[in-house]
Design an enzyme around this catalytic site. Structure first.
Site, mmCIF file in Angstrom:
data_model
loop_
_atom_site.group_PDB
_atom_site.id
_atom_site.type_symbol
_atom_site.label_atom_id
_atom_site.label_comp_id
_atom_site.label_asym_id
_atom_site.label_seq_id
_atom_site.Cartn_x
_atom_site.Cartn_y
_atom_site.Cartn_z
ATOM 1 N N GLU A 1 103.591 -69.158 41.504
ATOM 2 C CA GLU A 1 103.099 -68.929 42.888
ATOM 3 C C GLU A 1 103.894 -67.772 43.714
ATOM 4 O OE1 GLU A 1 103.774 -72.808 45.231
ATOM 5 O OE2 GLU A 1 101.815 -73.510 44.793
ATOM 6 N N HIS B 1 100.247 -76.314 15.899
ATOM 7 C CA HIS B 1 99.197 -76.873 15.273
ATOM 8 C C HIS B 1 97.847 -76.900 16.052
ATOM 9 C CE1 HIS B 1 101.800 -78.350 11.641
ATOM 10 N NE2 HIS B 1 102.617 -77.974 12.573
ATOM 11 N N LYS C 1 92.192 -75.965 49.949
ATOM 12 C CA LYS C 1 92.554 -76.795 50.701
ATOM 13 C C LYS C 1 91.441 -76.755 52.025
ATOM 14 C CE LYS C 1 97.151 -76.944 50.203
ATOM 15 N NZ LYS C 1 98.611 -76.621 50.870
#
Ligand code: PA5
Length: 430
Positions: free
Chosen positions: A280, A301, A415
């Site tokens: 951010e 793995h 948003k």
């Protein structure tokens, strides 16, 4: 104190002198608080200015909650919970031996997760710490309303006053107004500290204390970090040295991805916190490393093949802790059907350490250089110090890229779209 090292051929021929002048300017910009976004540098000396009475009030509230309830639900998203979760898990483990349970909500819009938490809380007497700097973020606001209605239905409105603690801005946003109206106990997030830098404020301090962790030691680690990582010459400042190395890995090595690695699953949330802190802060104007996280040997793995021989797109930053919180010895088995007696009597931590050395060698001898950030053991002091180390490194890194470390304009786009889809008043024509 944090130690910093590098490993891999990439670093052998590195010459930093081309950026000496720029790096000096950046470190002065931080010290003089003259860079873009400087109004959000309050975290630089917040810990050393934190009044004793505020620390005492936090501890008193934490003790009240621990004594009167069986669980605490921390309602917050992004910087309002990631640092808290990182410290609590690193210190107490993923299966803590504590009668007081800590849960997290408001960090997702998942109905299944939310409903499951409510089911889990059904027979528990719980309190809520709602954390939101803006006081208007949708995810925590919705979760908070759901939890409040649940408690109100069960115990009545009067119950809420003592069971809810709000951590928010001093005067801005819906949460502070509600807290004032309803009489919830309130802690303030200073307006000169952004969400992802806020773990050192009551955002982190209250829930960390609720988890039974010594916040005085945590604060002491941060305060010592203020001194330890203040050196303006980046070559002598481990936080800036880490930042410079990752800058070169990005700009010269052309690596677009930094993969944070831990060998302790209980430290994985520190890496989640780091992802937010750096992504951010740096990821704007088409710049920045994509920070991602892996837990070894688990992910060896699954991702190990790619790291060793796939597209050479990443370097690793290993968060190494010299001493484990707990240890266990591999037992002897007289039948040795699994052929493991060559390990019997040896500590699991020793085997984990050998896996670390072996993997470091394997990856760095291929095309994956590594930077290593280490502490000797995971204590409240050391994790405070480590977090401050990364705060300084983040500010330095973003300023090296000439971006404002302290805003996140890109987060608003989803948003706005979501509010439009949901019919939020004022968003109809956006
Ligand atoms: O770092 C940030 O500022 C963000 O990640 C915020 O912490 C996050 O969006 C939550 O915001 P708020 O605390 O206002 O609810």
């Amino acid at each position: 104190m944090v130690k910093f090292a590098t490993k891999g051929a990439f670093f052998e021929k590195l010459d930093f002198s081309s950026i000496d002048e720029k790096a000096q300017k950046v470190s002065e910009m931080i010290a003089n608080r003259s860079g873009e976004g400087n109004a959000f540098l309050g975290w630089l000396d917040f810990a050393s200015n934190l009044p004793e009475e505020e620390i005492e009030r936090i501890i008193k509230t934490a003790n009240r909650l621990r004594n009167n309830y069986e669980a605490l639900v921390i309602v917050g998203i992004g910087g309002s919970y990631l640092g808290t979760k990182a410290v609590i898990e690193a210190m107490n483990g993923l299966y803590p031996q504590d009668n007081f349970e800590i849960l997290y909500l408001g960090n997702t819009l998942s109905s299944s997760y939310t409903a499951q938490i409510l089911q889990h809380l059904k027979n528990k007497k719980f309190a809520i710490n709602v954390v939101s700097k803006s006081g208007t973020t949708t995810e925590p606001a919705v979760a908070f309303r759901i939890l409040k209605c649940y408690l109100e239905e069960k115990y009545g409105h009067e119950y809420l006053k003592d069971a809810i603690v709000a951590t928010t801005d001093k005067s801005r946003g819906a949460l502070v107004k509600e807290a004032q109206t309803e009489g919830y106990e309130t802690f303030v997030i200073p307006n000169n500290i952004g969400g992802r830098f806020s773990v050192l404020t009551p955002v982190g301090l209250l829930p960390i204390a609720c988890a039974g962790i010594d916040i005085r030691e945590f604060i002491r680690g941060i305060r010592d970090g203020e001194v330890a990582y203040a050196e303006s010459d980046y070559r002598k400042n481990p936080a800036y040295l880490y930042a410079i190395n990752r800058y070169f890995l990005n700009k010269v090595g052309k690596y677009p991805v930094e993969m944070f690695v831990t060998y302790e699953p209980q430290n994985k949330s520190i890496l989640e916190w780091l992802k937010q802190l750096l992504d951010e802060s740096e990821g704007k104007d088409g710049q920045g490393l994509l920070c991602t996280a892996a837990s070894f040997t688990t992910d060896l793995h699954s991702m190990g093949q790619f790291i060793q021989q796939g597209t050479p797109c990443l370097f690793e930053t290993i968060l190494h802790v010299d001493k484990p919180v707990l240890d266990i010895t591999v037992p002897y088995d007289k039948d040795n059907l699994d052929n493991l007696n060559y390990l019997s009597g040896r500590k699991l931590s020793e085997i984990n350490q050998k896996a670390y050395i072996a993997t470091l060698e394997a990856h760095t001898s291929s095309h994956t250089p590594a930077t290593i950030v280490s502490i000797d053991e995971m204590t409240p002091y050391n994790i405070g110090n480590l977090m401050y180390f990364f705060f300084k490194a983040t500010a330095f890194s973003a300023y090296m890229l000439e971006v404002n470390p302290f805003n996140q304009p890109g987060v608003e786009v989803y948003k706005t779209n979501m509010f439009k889809l949901l019919g939020k008043p004022g968003y109809e024509n956006k």
